[in-house]
Design an enzyme around this catalytic site. Structure first.
Site, PDB file in Angstrom:
ATOM      1  N   LYS A   1      -4.251   2.219  -5.999  1.00 23.30           N
ATOM      2  CA  LYS A   1      -3.798   1.150  -6.788  1.00 23.30           C
ATOM      3  C   LYS A   1      -4.672   0.289  -7.568  1.00 23.30           C
ATOM      4  O   LYS A   1      -5.661   0.054  -6.980  1.00 23.30           O
ATOM      5  CB  LYS A   1      -3.087   0.059  -5.512  1.00 23.30           C
ATOM      6  CG  LYS A   1      -1.825   0.666  -4.793  1.00 23.30           C
ATOM      7  CD  LYS A   1      -1.411  -0.341  -3.868  1.00 23.30           C
ATOM      8  CE  LYS A   1      -0.446   0.109  -2.964  1.00 23.30           C
ATOM      9  NZ  LYS A   1       0.821   0.832  -3.529  1.00 23.30           N
TER      10      LYS A   1
ATOM     11  N   GLY B   1       9.242  -0.863   2.708  1.00 16.61           N
ATOM     12  CA  GLY B   1      10.060  -1.112   3.770  1.00 16.61           C
ATOM     13  C   GLY B   1      10.644   0.167   4.539  1.00 16.61           C
ATOM     14  O   GLY B   1      11.279   0.108   5.467  1.00 16.61           O
TER      15      GLY B   1
ATOM     16  N   GLY C   1       4.270   3.338   3.245  1.00 14.55           N
ATOM     17  CA  GLY C   1       3.169   2.552   3.363  1.00 14.55           C
ATOM     18  C   GLY C   1       2.968   2.337   5.040  1.00 14.55           C
ATOM     19  O   GLY C   1       2.328   3.202   5.665  1.00 14.55           O
ATOM     20  N   SER C   2       3.261   0.814   5.418  1.00 12.81           N
ATOM     21  CA  SER C   2       2.773   0.703   6.780  1.00 12.81           C
ATOM     22  C   SER C   2       3.548   1.385   7.846  1.00 12.81           C
ATOM     23  O   SER C   2       3.125   1.452   8.876  1.00 12.81           O
ATOM     24  CB  SER C   2       3.020  -1.109   6.786  1.00 12.81           C
ATOM     25  OG  SER C   2       2.779  -1.280   5.670  1.00 12.81           O
TER      26      SER C   2
END
Lengths: 196, 293
Positions: B80, B213, B234-235
């Site tokens: 990023k 999400g 992502g997370s």
């Protein structure tokens, strides 16, 4: 009518289905081994070979693919698909052994080195044709085995090859509008179907 | 030989389709992701959930960390850069990163302009919450789009909202008479040629993934059925109880999104997904998806 399966575990399967549809054959997505049965031919698309390999193993595809191969039904692999069809992949335990090639993954470099270049096509014994080769983190054919016919060259390197009923290329014919390679594959399938 | 053409930039995104791109912070995590079947990894210093808690200015990841991740795996590695921060993007290109995400997860470096992505040989992916934003990014040279959810929350609601918004706009434009397209371009703030493309092809000119999400196989299967061409997680993976199992399950659910039997099978016994934060509980300051113009 010919029915051609496109392995749809991951990658550019939609583009192959679209190209085949333009060639006026019935193309469909194959996500489970049972779906291979109805196919007269199979395309293994571009994508990430590590991912395709894992899903093939997890879903028990290999025995079905071996059966398909032994039945003499035509198969074509592009980029990652070529890696899957190859006899040997340098440094890695993937490759189904359907075409007598040694290939090296990502041999032209990282994405920043991905390129477009015209290749010399030699389909149906007609030399001197150009085809837009799109090479994306492409594998390289480092050794062409016996009985393998070279149908396309990039400079001095083989990039499109055929052995009996198996075709493989290191670039992406599915990403350009030129249908010649797909048409060639469709003709192989039609001929095979007539003769068997 | 031509390098860095839009065809090879957008072509890599085509090859990632139907796959899962996973956030990782170490070479070890990158290997787990590759082993689980990730199609690519996004190298980060902190995953979005931790960026939220840490606060402060979020910047590009240390190139040394990225290079170690690049050495650890054979799949493409993304990283990023901050919105508008072409200096960071130049560094990422110099170390040979495979895709740059000009991302709202990091603190924006420019409040008016995004990076001119045509200046680069390396391809870019950018976030969008609506069709106008997606087409502006493509106009600036993005070779891939991801619809923005709310990163680091584990709440899929905004990913759904924004994907539906883009798809609704595409359907609407595809059905309009041609003479209305210039006015649509004006209203969307989007390049006219790209609006015409959407009208003619009933799709975006580049691949569109969903991000932000997504944290279970069911999330991935739903978002794929809504028309995403792949997912960023992502997370959701390294904040879950069993990252390897969760990662494999999301990969399989993304491939077999249309087959509830498979998605049900892979959803069993995964342990807890990330705990997450409910998006509706965030105030405006905390909403990362609102960044980008």
């Amino acid at each position: 009518m010919c029915r051609i399966g496109v392995l749809a575990l991951q990658g550019s399967f939609r583009e192959h289905v679209q190209a085949l549809t333009k060639c006026a054959v019935h193309a469909y997505e194959v996500r489970l081994p049972d779906q291979l049965k109805a196919a007269d031919g199979l395309i293994v698309p571009g994508g990430e070979s590590t991912v395709i390999d894992k899903l093939i193993k997890k879903y028990g595809f290999k025995a079905h693919l071996d059966h398909f191969f032994r039945a003499g039904k035509p198969m074509m692999g592009t980029c990652a698909g070529m890696i899957m069809l190859a006899g040997k992949v340098l440094g890695q335990d993937i490759g189904w052994g359907y075409i007598n090639l040694t290939v090296e993954r990502n041999a032209y470099g990282r994405q920043i080195d991905s390129f477009e270049q015209d290749i010399d096509l030699n389909l149906n014994c007609r030399k001197g044709q150009d085809f837009k080769g799109i090479f994306i983190r492409a594998p390289k054919i480092v050794k062409v085995g016996t009985d393998v016919q070279i149908l396309g060259m990039l400079g001095k390197e083989a990039v499109l090859v055929r052995q009996n009923h198996v075709v493989a290329c290191s670039f992406h014919p599915e990403l350009c509008r030129d249908l010649r390679i797909h048409q060639y594959f469709v003709q192989m399938i039609k001929k095979n179907k007539r003769e068997s | 030989m031509e390098k860095g053409t839009i065809k090879v930039k957008a072509g890599l995104a085509e090859m990632l389709k139907g796959g899962v791109i996973m956030d990782v912070t170490t070479p070890e995590q990158a290997k787990i992701a590759e082993e689980a079947g990730a199609v690519s990894v996004m190298g980060l210093e902190k995953i979005p959930a931790d960026i939220r808690t840490a606060g402060g200015v979020a910047r590009m990841t240390d190139p040394q960390i990225l290079q170690k991740i690049m050495e650890a795996v054979s799949i493409p590695v993304m990283a990023k850069a901050r919105i508008g921060h072409f200096g960071e993007a130049q560094i990422l290109q110099a170390i040979g990163i495979d895709y740059i995400d000009e991302s709202e997860v990091l603190t924006p470096a420019d409040e008016r302009f995004h990076i001119n992505k045509w200046d680069f040989k390396v391809p870019f992916v950018c976030g969008a919450t609506n069709l106008g934003e997606a087409l502006r990014r493509i106009g600036e040279g993005a070779a891939m789009v991801r619809t923005k959810g709310e990163p680091g929350t584990g709440d899929v609601v905004h990913a759904v909202t924004h994907l539906r918004a883009i798809n609704d706009d595409i359907t609407r434009i595809a059905n309009l008479p041609r003479e209305e397209l210039m006015t649509v371009a004006k209203e969307l703030g989007a390049p006219y040629e790209l609006v015409v493309y959407v009208h003619d092809h009933k799709k975006l000119p580049v691949v569109n993934f969903s991000a932000g999400g997504i944290s279970t196989p069911a999330d991935a299967a739903m978002i794929m059925q809504l028309g995403a061409e792949g997912v960023f997680v992502g997370s959701g993976i390294f904040k879950s109880e069993n990252p390897m199992k969760m990662a494999q399950a999301i990969v399989e659910a993304t491939t077999h999104f249309n087959n509830p039997d498979v998605v049900a099978r892979v959803s069993r016994g995964l342990g807890s997904p990330m705990q997450g934060t409910v998006c509706s509980g965030l105030d405006e300051q905390q909403m990362l998806s609102a960044r980008g113009w």
